[in-house]
Design a protein around this motif. Structure first.
Motif, PDB file in Angstrom:
ATOM      1  N   UNK A  43       1.539  -5.922  -8.139  1.00 21.67           N
ATOM      2  CA  UNK A  43       1.412  -6.169  -6.696  1.00 21.67           C
ATOM      3  C   UNK A  43       2.334  -7.294  -6.254  1.00 21.67           C
ATOM      4  N   UNK A  44       2.475  -8.315  -7.086  1.00 15.76           N
ATOM      5  CA  UNK A  44       3.360  -9.430  -6.760  1.00 15.76           C
ATOM      6  C   UNK A  44       4.812  -8.961  -6.688  1.00 15.76           C
ATOM      7  N   UNK A  45       5.199  -8.074  -7.594  1.00 18.05           N
ATOM      8  CA  UNK A  45       6.559  -7.531  -7.561  1.00 18.05           C
ATOM      9  C   UNK A  45       6.804  -6.776  -6.254  1.00 18.05           C
ATOM     10  N   UNK A  46       5.823  -6.004  -5.829  1.00 17.33           N
ATOM     11  CA  UNK A  46       5.964  -5.278  -4.558  1.00 17.33           C
ATOM     12  C   UNK A  46       5.956  -6.238  -3.372  1.00 17.33           C
ATOM     13  N   UNK A  47       5.170  -7.306  -3.465  1.00 16.57           N
ATOM     14  CA  UNK A  47       5.147  -8.325  -2.407  1.00 16.57           C
ATOM     15  C   UNK A  47       6.544  -8.929  -2.253  1.00 16.57           C
ATOM     16  N   UNK A 101       0.828  -1.214   0.000  1.00 14.86           N
ATOM     17  CA  UNK A 101       0.000   0.000   0.000  1.00 14.86           C
ATOM     18  C   UNK A 101       0.861   1.262   0.000  1.00 14.86           C
ATOM     19  N   UNK A 102       1.897   1.265   0.830  1.00 17.89           N
ATOM     20  CA  UNK A 102       2.762   2.436   0.932  1.00 17.89           C
ATOM     21  C   UNK A 102       3.514   2.674  -0.372  1.00 17.89           C
ATOM     22  N   UNK A 103       4.075   1.630  -0.957  1.00 21.16           N
ATOM     23  CA  UNK A 103       4.823   1.769  -2.209  1.00 21.16           C
ATOM     24  C   UNK A 103       3.899   2.200  -3.344  1.00 21.16           C
ATOM     25  N   UNK A 104       2.691   1.683  -3.381  1.00 21.04           N
ATOM     26  CA  UNK A 104       1.736   2.087  -4.411  1.00 21.04           C
ATOM     27  C   UNK A 104       1.433   3.577  -4.274  1.00 21.04           C
ATOM     28  N   UNK A 105       1.231   4.006  -3.051  1.00 22.10           N
ATOM     29  CA  UNK A 105       0.962   5.425  -2.788  1.00 22.10           C
ATOM     30  C   UNK A 105       2.129   6.291  -3.246  1.00 22.10           C
ATOM     31  N   UNK A 106       3.351   5.828  -2.954  1.00 21.22           N
ATOM     32  CA  UNK A 106       4.547   6.561  -3.379  1.00 21.22           C
ATOM     33  C   UNK A 106       4.619   6.670  -4.904  1.00 21.22           C
ATOM     34  N   UNK A 107       4.102   5.655  -5.584  1.00 19.27           N
ATOM     35  CA  UNK A 107       4.110   5.641  -7.048  1.00 19.27           C
ATOM     36  C   UNK A 107       2.897   6.349  -7.633  1.00 19.27           C
ATOM     37  N   UNK A 108       2.043   6.878  -6.761  1.00 14.85           N
ATOM     38  CA  UNK A 108       0.846   7.571  -7.217  1.00 14.85           C
ATOM     39  C   UNK A 108      -0.201   6.645  -7.793  1.00 14.85           C
ATOM     40  N   UNK A 109      -0.213   5.407  -7.323  1.00 21.56           N
ATOM     41  CA  UNK A 109      -1.146   4.409  -7.841  1.00 21.56           C
ATOM     42  C   UNK A 109      -2.119   3.960  -6.760  1.00 21.56           C
ATOM     43  N   UNK A 110      -3.250   3.487  -7.218  1.00 14.12           N
ATOM     44  CA  UNK A 110      -4.233   2.861  -6.345  1.00 14.12           C
ATOM     45  C   UNK A 110      -4.088   1.346  -6.502  1.00 14.12           C
TER      46      UNK A 110
END
Length: 98
Positions: free
Chosen positions: A85-89, A67-76
């Motif tokens: 999401x798997x890459x961030x996981x 969630x935090x990384x998505x927010x940093x990337x400006x994504x929902x």
């Protein structure tokens, strides 16, 4: 060896009911499968409550990271692909050292 044979038996029964699309029977078999795993934990002197709590904490931590990384990337999260999401996981796992 007997405890593992029971796990395999129960997972086979669960898969069979899932493939049949029989939700009620699948739910019952899922319970049997979980119970067989608890028996494995008892055999190896592992506290299943503690093991599940650790996994819950790990999942929460990793999901919060996503969630935090998505927010940093400006994504929902809704707009992200499963691959993203798997890459961030996996990134979260690496940051934990696991």
């Amino acid at each position: 060896e007997d405890v593992w044979e029971k796990v395999l038996e129960e997972v086979a029964e669960l898969r069979e009911e899932l493939e049949r699309g029989n939700g009620d029977a699948a739910e019952a078999e899922f319970g049997d499968f979980l119970f067989s795993l608890v028996n494995v934990s008892r055999y190896y002197d592992i506290n299943p409550d503690n093991a599940l709590e650790r996994t819950n904490k790990k999942f929460y931590s990793r999901f919060s990271y996503i969630e935090q990384r998505a927010k940093e990337q400006g994504k929902s999260l809704r707009d992200m692909t499963l691959g993203e999401m798997d890459a961030l996981w996996n990134e979260a796992k690496r940051s934990e050292g696991n």
